[in-house]
Motif scaffolding. Structure first.
Motif, short mmCIF file in Angstrom:
data_model
loop_
_atom_site.label_atom_id
_atom_site.label_comp_id
_atom_site.label_asym_id
_atom_site.label_seq_id
_atom_site.Cartn_x
_atom_site.Cartn_y
_atom_site.Cartn_z
N TYR A 456 0.79 -1.23 0.00
CA TYR A 456 0.00 0.00 0.00
C TYR A 456 0.83 1.29 0.00
O TYR A 456 0.30 2.37 0.26
CB TYR A 456 -0.94 0.00 1.21
CG TYR A 456 -1.87 -1.19 1.25
CD1 TYR A 456 -2.63 -1.54 0.14
CD2 TYR A 456 -1.97 -1.99 2.39
CE1 TYR A 456 -3.49 -2.63 0.17
CE2 TYR A 456 -2.83 -3.08 2.43
CZ TYR A 456 -3.58 -3.39 1.31
OH TYR A 456 -4.43 -4.47 1.34
N THR A 457 2.11 1.20 -0.29
CA THR A 457 2.98 2.38 -0.23
C THR A 457 2.45 3.54 -1.06
O THR A 457 2.36 4.68 -0.59
CB THR A 457 4.40 2.02 -0.70
OG1 THR A 457 4.90 0.94 0.11
CG2 THR A 457 5.33 3.22 -0.58
N ASP A 458 2.10 3.29 -2.31
CA ASP A 458 1.59 4.36 -3.19
C ASP A 458 0.26 4.91 -2.69
O ASP A 458 0.01 6.12 -2.75
CB ASP A 458 1.43 3.85 -4.63
CG ASP A 458 2.77 3.55 -5.28
OD1 ASP A 458 3.79 4.09 -4.82
OD2 ASP A 458 2.80 2.76 -6.25
N LEU A 459 -0.61 4.03 -2.20
CA LEU A 459 -1.94 4.45 -1.76
C LEU A 459 -1.87 5.33 -0.51
O LEU A 459 -2.69 6.22 -0.33
CB LEU A 459 -2.81 3.23 -1.49
CG LEU A 459 -3.22 2.47 -2.76
CD1 LEU A 459 -3.62 1.04 -2.43
CD2 LEU A 459 -4.35 3.18 -3.48
N PHE A 460 -0.88 5.10 0.35
CA PHE A 460 -0.73 5.92 1.55
C PHE A 460 -0.39 7.37 1.20
O PHE A 460 -0.58 8.27 2.02
CB PHE A 460 0.35 5.35 2.47
CG PHE A 460 -0.05 4.09 3.17
CD1 PHE A 460 -1.32 3.96 3.71
CD2 PHE A 460 0.83 3.03 3.32
CE1 PHE A 460 -1.71 2.80 4.37
CE2 PHE A 460 0.46 1.87 3.97
CZ PHE A 460 -0.81 1.75 4.50
N CYS A 461 0.07 7.59 -0.03
CA CYS A 461 0.44 8.95 -0.46
C CYS A 461 -0.75 9.72 -1.03
O CYS A 461 -0.65 10.93 -1.28
CB CYS A 461 1.56 8.89 -1.50
SG CYS A 461 3.11 8.21 -0.86
N ASP A 462 -1.88 9.05 -1.25
CA ASP A 462 -3.07 9.72 -1.78
C ASP A 462 -3.83 10.42 -0.66
O ASP A 462 -3.79 10.00 0.50
CB ASP A 462 -3.99 8.71 -2.47
CG ASP A 462 -3.41 8.22 -3.79
OD1 ASP A 462 -2.86 9.04 -4.54
OD2 ASP A 462 -3.52 7.01 -4.08
N SER A 463 -4.56 11.46 -1.03
CA SER A 463 -5.34 12.21 -0.04
C SER A 463 -6.48 11.37 0.51
O SER A 463 -7.16 10.66 -0.24
CB SER A 463 -5.91 13.47 -0.69
OG SER A 463 -6.88 14.07 0.15
N VAL A 464 -6.69 11.46 1.82
CA VAL A 464 -7.79 10.72 2.44
C VAL A 464 -9.13 11.21 1.90
O VAL A 464 -10.14 10.48 1.91
CB VAL A 464 -7.73 10.85 3.98
CG1 VAL A 464 -8.11 12.26 4.42
CG2 VAL A 464 -8.65 9.83 4.65
N GLU A 465 -9.16 12.44 1.38
CA GLU A 465 -10.39 12.99 0.83
C GLU A 465 -10.91 12.14 -0.33
O GLU A 465 -12.13 11.94 -0.47
CB GLU A 465 -10.16 14.43 0.33
CG GLU A 465 -11.42 15.07 -0.27
CD GLU A 465 -11.14 16.38 -0.95
OE1 GLU A 465 -12.08 17.19 -1.06
OE2 GLU A 465 -10.01 16.59 -1.41
N LEU A 466 -10.00 11.61 -1.16
CA LEU A 466 -10.42 10.79 -2.30
C LEU A 466 -11.03 9.47 -1.83
O LEU A 466 -11.99 8.98 -2.42
CB LEU A 466 -9.24 10.54 -3.23
CG LEU A 466 -8.65 11.79 -3.90
CD1 LEU A 466 -7.46 11.42 -4.78
CD2 LEU A 466 -9.72 12.52 -4.72
N PHE A 467 -10.48 8.91 -0.77
CA PHE A 467 -11.05 7.68 -0.22
C PHE A 467 -12.43 7.95 0.39
O PHE A 467 -13.33 7.11 0.30
CB PHE A 467 -10.11 7.08 0.83
CG PHE A 467 -8.84 6.53 0.26
CD1 PHE A 467 -8.79 5.26 -0.27
CD2 PHE A 467 -7.69 7.31 0.23
CE1 PHE A 467 -7.62 4.75 -0.80
CE2 PHE A 467 -6.51 6.81 -0.30
CZ PHE A 467 -6.48 5.53 -0.82
#
Length: 657
Positions: A456-467
């Motif tokens: 999940y390394t790449d996903l941890f860099c995405d904004s929580v807003e998108l999730f």
């Protein structure tokens, strides 16, 4: 095959009240025989919950096929003969895992083994099996995945018929819903277990809604021996207007189809086809006009671009998950991103985030009891049956008023960070620092790896807003794929006609095929089309097994070596109208000694047939979702003969603009 008097096949078109029929019939049985024992198999947990609300009796078992098989077979999972059969059945998978260093190291640590391990070692250590409720199995541990539970159940009863006979002793009535999306092996499981018995078994579904390719047609002989008379009762559509029902009657061309009347009647909106030369531009230019339409797309990533009309795109998250779950893997991207049920989501990270957003949602809506129940009860399963707590152990420890204040502060903080634009990894770290998330679980999710790489390394860099936007979308989606709206109805539907490579959908090939057949006076028929695909699929699979490779991988040497096998299949189908149009490209191709390998891959392309057949069904399913207003958006550049297309589709009930 002789007619089976205790089996009933019910083909019920979309919107005809199939679920109501099941609940009504079961309640009638209960009224007449209060102690009758009844089993009802549903396709989803949600369907099971709906059924439980309509039927109240201690003698009825209502569940999904996975839950039922687990409960039914669990007493046998400790039997030594069953465990031995498991070792035989999954020998190859076990040997594959024995080649994976990390899995072997964990196994050695668990059993305190210093030497090499073998198939015999696994056999000696394994004393029971279990359903692991995941998309992948734990072969060394006896953990059966979703798919393997189904496969193993059928083979187990085939090996030990007495296990199946227990089924007829337990239940007097069995109802199996959505049989068109149930594998033939599971249908045979119920059939073999109850044939020549007094147990009455009802198989309910709709052939036109067979869109998940889980059924291979190998149960048709049995189906044809069942009593089909009940199907005639489903002659009324309770979902759609008369204008749409008339269209569906004209589109559903099958001997098993029941001509329907609309319970709703005329509403004054005729189904429309809108022709355009640029679909995406049309959608942008007319976004306000169709804002309240439920939009059906074919390509899944379209759900997440301009997600929830926020002009923000979660497409990056979709692409990152596509790397983790590539095409043809057991878990699809939509299994992960289209599911906000933390108990059912197959991905550890999205399951965890669904849990957080559920707590946030319940807390914001003052459903405090649900918050406490979830925080207190949820634990994460890891290998070998071990579980860990997701939340800080003392989070709900309340002895004094100050403890209540602290809990409120923590929940307020959780809401605050989940509504921020912080990177996901930072948000999770903050929840640990504030003693909301358990540190052990934090290490589990951050260090979660597969084949030696952190997932999940790449996903941890995405904004929580998108999730959060993805979670909001799943709570109230206004864009879906045709696959994603099974069983649902919406007042207004905008169906966007577009092709897809995965899943294979050739909507324009279907439009052109349907137009061509109608124009030439050929009999377009679901039964014939589907039977042709079932037969061709079996023939091609058999040939691929003989060659040892897929048709798309063959060489000129394969053509020469297996020429007679290719010739046999070609001769069997070259007079078939579907084969002529789809595989022989409207009779412009043929199979001879000098036919190129490139053309052979077209002539024997079963997947092309499947993608057009699936497109036909999806077009019907998409149209059937509409209750009052239906608009289909078509790219006129992909229609072979526009004038003929207009005439044909006007004849079945569309206004074409």
């Amino acid at each position: 095959m002789a007619e089976q008097t205790n089996f009933y096949r019910i083909n019920a078109p979309a919107g005809s009240g199939k679920t109501h029929y099941i609940s009504r019939t079961i309640n009638k049985i209960i009224e007449e025989s209060p102690f009758a024992s009844i089993l009802c198999i549903t396709y989803t947990n949600r369907a099971a919950e709906v059924m439980k609300e309509r039927i109240i009796s201690p003698n009825i078992s209502i569940s999904t096929i996975h839950a039922f098989l687990n409960n039914f077979l669990e007493p046998f999972f400790k039997n030594k003969k069953v465990v031995t059969f498991y070792i035989e059945f999954f020998k190859q998978k076990i040997e594959e895992d024995l080649e994976k260093t990390k899995i072997v190291e964990r196994y050695k640590e668990r059993f305190n083994i210093a030497t090499d391990i073998s198939l015999e070692t696994v056999s000696n250590n394994l004393d029971s099996l279990y359903y692991n409720e995941r998309q992948y199995s734990f072969p060394l541990d006896g953990g059966l995945s979703h798919d393997d539970l189904l496969d193993f159940s059928f083979k187990l009863v085939e090996k030990f018929p007495k296990i199946g006979f227990k089924l007829r002793e337990m239940y007097q009535y069995i109802f199996i819903d959505e049989v068109q999306d149930t594998s033939a092996e599971i249908l045979k499981f119920f059939y073999n277990s109850t044939k020549n018995s007094k147990t009455k078994v009802y198989f309910l579904g709709d052939k036109m809604q067979e869109i998940y390719n889980k059924y291979d047609g190998s149960f048709e002989v049995e189906f044809n021996s069942f009593d089909n008379s009940i199907s005639a009762q489903f002659n009324r559509n309770y979902r759609s207007s008369k204008e749409i029902v008339d269209l569906l009657n004209g589109l559903y061309l099958s001997s098993s189809r029941i001509n329907q009347d609309s319970h709703k009647g005329v509403v004054g909106n005729f189904p429309k086809i809108i022709l355009t030369n640029d679909i995406e531009k049309f959608l942008v230019d007319n976004s306000k006009k169709y804002e309240d339409f439920y939009k059906l797309r074919t390509v899944n990533i379209k759900r997440f671009e301009n997600i929830n009309n926020t002009e923000k795109s979660a497409g990056k998250i979709y692409k990152n998950y596509q790397k983790l779950y590539p095409n043809n893997s057991r878990i699809s991207v939509m299994d992960v991103l289209g599911n906000n049920n933390f108990e059912e989501n197959p991905d550890e990270l999205m399951s965890f985030l669904s849990l957080l957003f559920k707590i946030k949602h319940d807390y914001s809506n003052k459903n405090y009891g649900d918050v406490i129940r979830v925080v207190k009860g949820v634990r994460k399963k890891i290998h070998y049956g071990k579980t860990i707590s997701v939340f800080e152990e003392g989070l709900l420890k309340i002895n004094y008023h100050t403890d209540k204040v602290k809990l409120k502060d923590k929940m307020d903080y959780l809401v605050e960070v989940l509504e921020s634009e912080e990177r996901l990894g930072v948000v999770i770290q903050k929840l640990v620092e504030n003693k909301i998330i358990n540190n052990v679980f934090y290490n589990f999710i951050f260090l979660y790896e597969r084949n030696g790489e952190f997932l999940y390394t790449d996903l941890f860099c995405d904004s929580v807003e998108l999730f959060k936007l993805i979670d909001d979308y799943n709570r109230n989606p206004m864009v879906s794929t045709q696959h994603g709206v099974k069983g649902e109805g919406h007042k207004k539907i905008l169906f966007v006609a577009e092709d897809s490579s995965n899943p294979g959908i050739k909507i324009y090939d279907f439009f052109n095929l349907f137009t061509n057949f109608s124009t030439q006076g050929l009999n377009f028929n679901l039964d014939n089309f589907q039977t042709f695909y079932y037969d061709l699929n079996r023939n091609i699979l058999s040939l691929e097994q003989k060659i040892g490779k897929k048709i798309e991988k063959i060489t000129s040497n394969d053509k020469e070596e297996f020429f007679r096998d290719f010739q046999y299949i070609y001769n069997k189908y070259f007079n078939n109208d579907y084969y002529k149009y789809i595989c022989l490209k409207n009779n412009t191709l043929n199979f001879q000694t000098n036919t190129t390998v490139k053309n052979i891959k077209i002539i024997f392309n079963k997947n092309l047939v499947k993608s057009i057949l699936t497109a036909y069904k999806l077009f019907y399913v998409g149209c059937s979702r509409s209750e009052e207003e239906l608009v289909v958006l078509v790219d006129e550049n992909q229609i072979d003969n526009l004038n003929q297309f207009k005439i044909v589709f006007q004849n079945i009930g569309f206004q074409v603009n």
